[in-house]
Design a protein around this motif. Sequence first.
Motif, PDB file in Angstrom:
ATOM      1  N   LEU A 165      -5.096   6.899  10.808  1.00 53.98           N
ATOM      2  CA  LEU A 165      -5.237   7.109   9.376  1.00 53.98           C
ATOM      3  C   LEU A 165      -3.898   6.914   8.666  1.00 53.98           C
ATOM      4  O   LEU A 165      -3.804   6.249   7.637  1.00 53.98           O
ATOM      5  CB  LEU A 165      -5.747   8.527   9.141  1.00 53.98           C
ATOM      6  N   LEU A 166      -2.853   7.499   9.234  1.00 52.18           N
ATOM      7  CA  LEU A 166      -1.536   7.442   8.611  1.00 52.18           C
ATOM      8  C   LEU A 166      -1.008   6.017   8.536  1.00 52.18           C
ATOM      9  O   LEU A 166      -0.242   5.665   7.653  1.00 52.18           O
ATOM     10  CB  LEU A 166      -0.544   8.314   9.402  1.00 52.18           C
ATOM     11  N   ALA A 207       0.817  -1.204   0.000  1.00 48.78           N
ATOM     12  CA  ALA A 207       0.000   0.000   0.000  1.00 48.78           C
ATOM     13  C   ALA A 207       0.856   1.262   0.000  1.00 48.78           C
ATOM     14  O   ALA A 207       0.336   2.365  -0.114  1.00 48.78           O
ATOM     15  CB  ALA A 207      -0.929   0.001   1.207  1.00 48.78           C
ATOM     16  N   GLY A 208       2.176   1.096   0.165  1.00 53.71           N
ATOM     17  CA  GLY A 208       3.068   2.244   0.111  1.00 53.71           C
ATOM     18  C   GLY A 208       3.168   3.022   1.412  1.00 53.71           C
ATOM     19  O   GLY A 208       3.628   4.150   1.432  1.00 53.71           O
ATOM     20  N   ILE A 209       2.719   2.407   2.505  1.00 54.57           N
ATOM     21  CA  ILE A 209       2.755   3.114   3.775  1.00 54.57           C
ATOM     22  C   ILE A 209       4.145   3.013   4.404  1.00 54.57           C
ATOM     23  O   ILE A 209       4.674   3.973   4.949  1.00 54.57           O
ATOM     24  CB  ILE A 209       1.670   2.568   4.711  1.00 54.57           C
ATOM     25  N   LEU A 218     -15.767  12.082   2.960  1.00 57.73           N
ATOM     26  CA  LEU A 218     -14.462  12.120   3.626  1.00 57.73           C
ATOM     27  C   LEU A 218     -13.665  10.861   3.300  1.00 57.73           C
ATOM     28  O   LEU A 218     -12.525  10.913   2.844  1.00 57.73           O
ATOM     29  CB  LEU A 218     -14.664  12.264   5.136  1.00 57.73           C
ATOM     30  N   GLU A 273     -10.647  18.286   1.517  1.00 57.53           N
ATOM     31  CA  GLU A 273     -11.566  17.486   2.330  1.00 57.53           C
ATOM     32  C   GLU A 273     -11.177  17.532   3.809  1.00 57.53           C
ATOM     33  O   GLU A 273     -12.016  17.644   4.691  1.00 57.53           O
ATOM     34  CB  GLU A 273     -11.562  16.048   1.804  1.00 57.53           C
ATOM     35  N   PHE A 274      -9.862  17.469   4.071  1.00 53.27           N
ATOM     36  CA  PHE A 274      -9.386  17.559   5.462  1.00 53.27           C
ATOM     37  C   PHE A 274      -9.719  18.914   6.060  1.00 53.27           C
ATOM     38  O   PHE A 274     -10.160  19.013   7.206  1.00 53.27           O
ATOM     39  CB  PHE A 274      -7.868  17.351   5.524  1.00 53.27           C
ATOM     40  N   ALA A 325     -12.608  10.624  -0.328  1.00 56.73           N
ATOM     41  CA  ALA A 325     -11.452  11.463  -0.645  1.00 56.73           C
ATOM     42  C   ALA A 325     -10.168  10.812  -0.162  1.00 56.73           C
ATOM     43  O   ALA A 325      -9.140  10.855  -0.836  1.00 56.73           O
ATOM     44  CB  ALA A 325     -11.607  12.837   0.000  1.00 56.73           C
ATOM     45  N   ARG A 354     -12.064  20.957   5.131  1.00 55.03           N
ATOM     46  CA  ARG A 354     -13.517  21.010   5.298  1.00 55.03           C
ATOM     47  C   ARG A 354     -13.937  20.257   6.567  1.00 55.03           C
ATOM     48  O   ARG A 354     -14.766  20.709   7.335  1.00 55.03           O
ATOM     49  CB  ARG A 354     -14.182  20.390   4.066  1.00 55.03           C
ATOM     50  N   ARG A 355     -13.303  19.091   6.760  1.00 51.59           N
ATOM     51  CA  ARG A 355     -13.607  18.297   7.950  1.00 51.59           C
ATOM     52  C   ARG A 355     -13.311  19.091   9.225  1.00 51.59           C
ATOM     53  O   ARG A 355     -14.142  19.190  10.124  1.00 51.59           O
ATOM     54  CB  ARG A 355     -12.745  17.020   7.951  1.00 51.59           C
ATOM     55  N   ARG A 362       2.359  12.587   3.834  1.00 52.16           N
ATOM     56  CA  ARG A 362       2.086  12.932   5.259  1.00 52.16           C
ATOM     57  C   ARG A 362       2.059  14.427   5.483  1.00 52.16           C
ATOM     58  O   ARG A 362       1.499  14.902   6.444  1.00 52.16           O
ATOM     59  CB  ARG A 362       3.121  12.331   6.205  1.00 52.16           C
ATOM     60  N   ILE A 419      -3.516   4.207   5.376  1.00 51.25           N
ATOM     61  CA  ILE A 419      -3.694   4.674   4.007  1.00 51.25           C
ATOM     62  C   ILE A 419      -2.491   5.507   3.617  1.00 51.25           C
ATOM     63  O   ILE A 419      -1.974   6.263   4.426  1.00 51.25           O
ATOM     64  CB  ILE A 419      -4.966   5.552   3.889  1.00 51.25           C
ATOM     65  N   TYR A 420      -2.069   5.371   2.379  1.00 46.96           N
ATOM     66  CA  TYR A 420      -0.970   6.216   1.945  1.00 46.96           C
ATOM     67  C   TYR A 420      -1.476   7.528   1.360  1.00 46.96           C
ATOM     68  O   TYR A 420      -2.364   7.557   0.519  1.00 46.96           O
ATOM     69  CB  TYR A 420      -0.090   5.535   0.897  1.00 46.96           C
ATOM     70  N   PRO A 439      -7.534  17.438  -3.713  1.00 48.43           N
ATOM     71  CA  PRO A 439      -8.906  17.188  -3.238  1.00 48.43           C
ATOM     72  C   PRO A 439      -8.927  16.701  -1.795  1.00 48.43           C
ATOM     73  O   PRO A 439      -9.810  17.069  -1.022  1.00 48.43           O
ATOM     74  CB  PRO A 439      -9.425  16.091  -4.178  1.00 48.43           C
ATOM     75  N   LEU A 440      -7.916  15.906  -1.443  1.00 54.90           N
ATOM     76  CA  LEU A 440      -7.878  15.390  -0.075  1.00 54.90           C
ATOM     77  C   LEU A 440      -7.560  16.511   0.912  1.00 54.90           C
ATOM     78  O   LEU A 440      -8.135  16.567   2.006  1.00 54.90           O
ATOM     79  CB  LEU A 440      -6.840  14.270   0.027  1.00 54.90           C
ATOM     80  N   GLY A 494     -10.624   6.968   8.453  1.00 59.47           N
ATOM     81  CA  GLY A 494     -10.908   8.389   8.589  1.00 59.47           C
ATOM     82  C   GLY A 494     -12.360   8.713   8.882  1.00 59.47           C
ATOM     83  O   GLY A 494     -12.727   9.881   8.948  1.00 59.47           O
ATOM     84  N   PHE A 505     -19.739  12.980  12.212  1.00 60.05           N
ATOM     85  CA  PHE A 505     -20.278  13.272  10.896  1.00 60.05           C
ATOM     86  C   PHE A 505     -21.412  12.314  10.540  1.00 60.05           C
ATOM     87  O   PHE A 505     -21.467  11.196  11.023  1.00 60.05           O
ATOM     88  CB  PHE A 505     -19.187  13.152   9.831  1.00 60.05           C
ATOM     89  N   SER A 564      -6.835   0.270  -1.001  1.00 58.21           N
ATOM     90  CA  SER A 564      -6.333  -0.587   0.059  1.00 58.21           C
ATOM     91  C   SER A 564      -7.367  -0.671   1.169  1.00 58.21           C
ATOM     92  O   SER A 564      -7.653   0.296   1.840  1.00 58.21           O
ATOM     93  CB  SER A 564      -4.991  -0.092   0.571  1.00 58.21           C
TER      94      SER A 564
END
Lengths: 261, 276
Positions: free
Chosen positions: B93-94, A76-78, A114, B17-18, A117, B20-21, B101, B97-98, B13-14, A101, A106, A94
């Motif tokens: 989250l980190l 996943a490239g993390i 969210l 979105e962050f 995105a 906005r959140r 950062r 998902i990639y 876009p992300l 998130g 919400f 992934s």
Amino acid sequence: MSEFPIEVQNLTKVFKVLHRERSLKSAVLKWARFRFPRREEFTALRDISFQIPKGQTVGVIGRNGSGKSTLLTLLAGIYRPTSGTVQVCGRIASLLELGAGFHPEFTGLENIYLNGAILGLERAEITRQLDAIIQFADIAEFIDTKLKFYSSGMVARLGFAVAVHVNPEVLLVDEVLAVGDANFHEKCYSKIDEFKRQGVTIFFVSHDLDAVRRVCDRVIWIDHHVVREDGKPQDVIDHYEKFEVGSQNNRARQQAEMTID
Amino acid sequence: MYESLLELWKFRPLILEFVRRDIKLRYKNSIGGIAWSLLPPLMQIAAITVMLKFITANPVQNYSAQLFVLFLWNYFQVSLNDACGSLLNNAPLLRKIYFPRLLIPLSTLLHHFFHFLIGFVFTIVYFFVLGAYPHNLRLLFLLIIPTVFFTFILCLGLSLMVSYLNVFYEDIKIIVGSLLGLFLYLIPVIYPVEQVLARGKFVYTIYMLNPMSAFMVTYQRALLPPPQVLDKLDHPLPSVTVPWDFFGIACVSSLLIFFLGFYLFNKYQWEVVERL
């Protein structure tokens, strides 16, 4: 695009394990004494190589702690490999966690945007797929309810629904399908079958051997951080089951001997 | 560097979105909503005004209008403070998902920047109501744009440094939080910068080498003309106009800090995720 959407060569991942909680104080003290914190290394994956052709569904099995999830995280490239290379081409979805998130404050709708995105969808794209997502998750009447009032099954369903609408070329799945009721389960697997027909490359980590048998064209068995076997699902799973039973018997025998001693 | 910036652009876009959140979340369950973001700085302005009226021997006329620079300082302070813990707050989250950062501290800053803009618009409206505008509205007003931009760059650079360090040593957040509280006294807010100049050219130079002081003075002078400051004997002190030279130095040092932060953050970002 290359022939192999997933290509892993001589991949080794070593984690540095720190035994003490690091703090600024200890760091300064150590530094003042010209000593650095003791580091231990832990090899999570050793010299792994495989190539996955487009459209293949590959299951990964192995015991807890054998390195399956680390492999997925690397794909996943993390994380970055310590040595070797990992190459994944195409749009990745992934599913290392459903609903990454998601925020409890919400509503379902806001969370779709969210989460979408985060998974790499643009807002317009989500809007276009919105009805499909809501229908797939089967939560139409709760879409304006805050997520904190959802049942855990509903949250998982929503997460899965968003994730499958990313339209991936490569799908990474980690043990996330074990949620929801039988009905939803069925839906998930039919979606995976649909992906297979569309030629999506799927990388599937699971302990559910029946599921692996059912969806995978190929199985990789990881044992103690190395690839132990890589081949047809039936063969690999048989060997794995035999080995597991064998080692359980072994352990039982050892324990019995110990009690006799 | 170019590649990381390109990647960031791809992920815009992300970022949105962050942001906005964060904006939605902050006042989610309050009736006042976004208007509440004006309250803390306004209370601070009121408190300082009252304090100066009663404590200072020779209060500056209409000083409270000058105090509206606090919105900029507040923006800087809150952003840096929040960005510091941002990686840890988003750890789940980190780990799963990639995405670059850098998005995390960046979107924290942008979120606060939005609140700053609200404060800024409020400032303008208030000045019109007060009668300070339009006759004090000069071409110099446009200087606000680069000032705010470079304040953002400075803040981003520092945020990048402290946010990754905070993953390794959580002490950083506490230290940064307290230092920021102290820093309010190192910038011309509760006293006019003219009083610093009155202490001598040397003190003034050292003082203005702090990029935040230079930005605050520039911002203040761009908003309003310099106030008339009197010393204890009622003699007027020489006034400080826009400090072009120090503003230039501050812009350059902000860029340097940004590049350093960017470099360090990129260097350590992989290790950071394994440590979260």
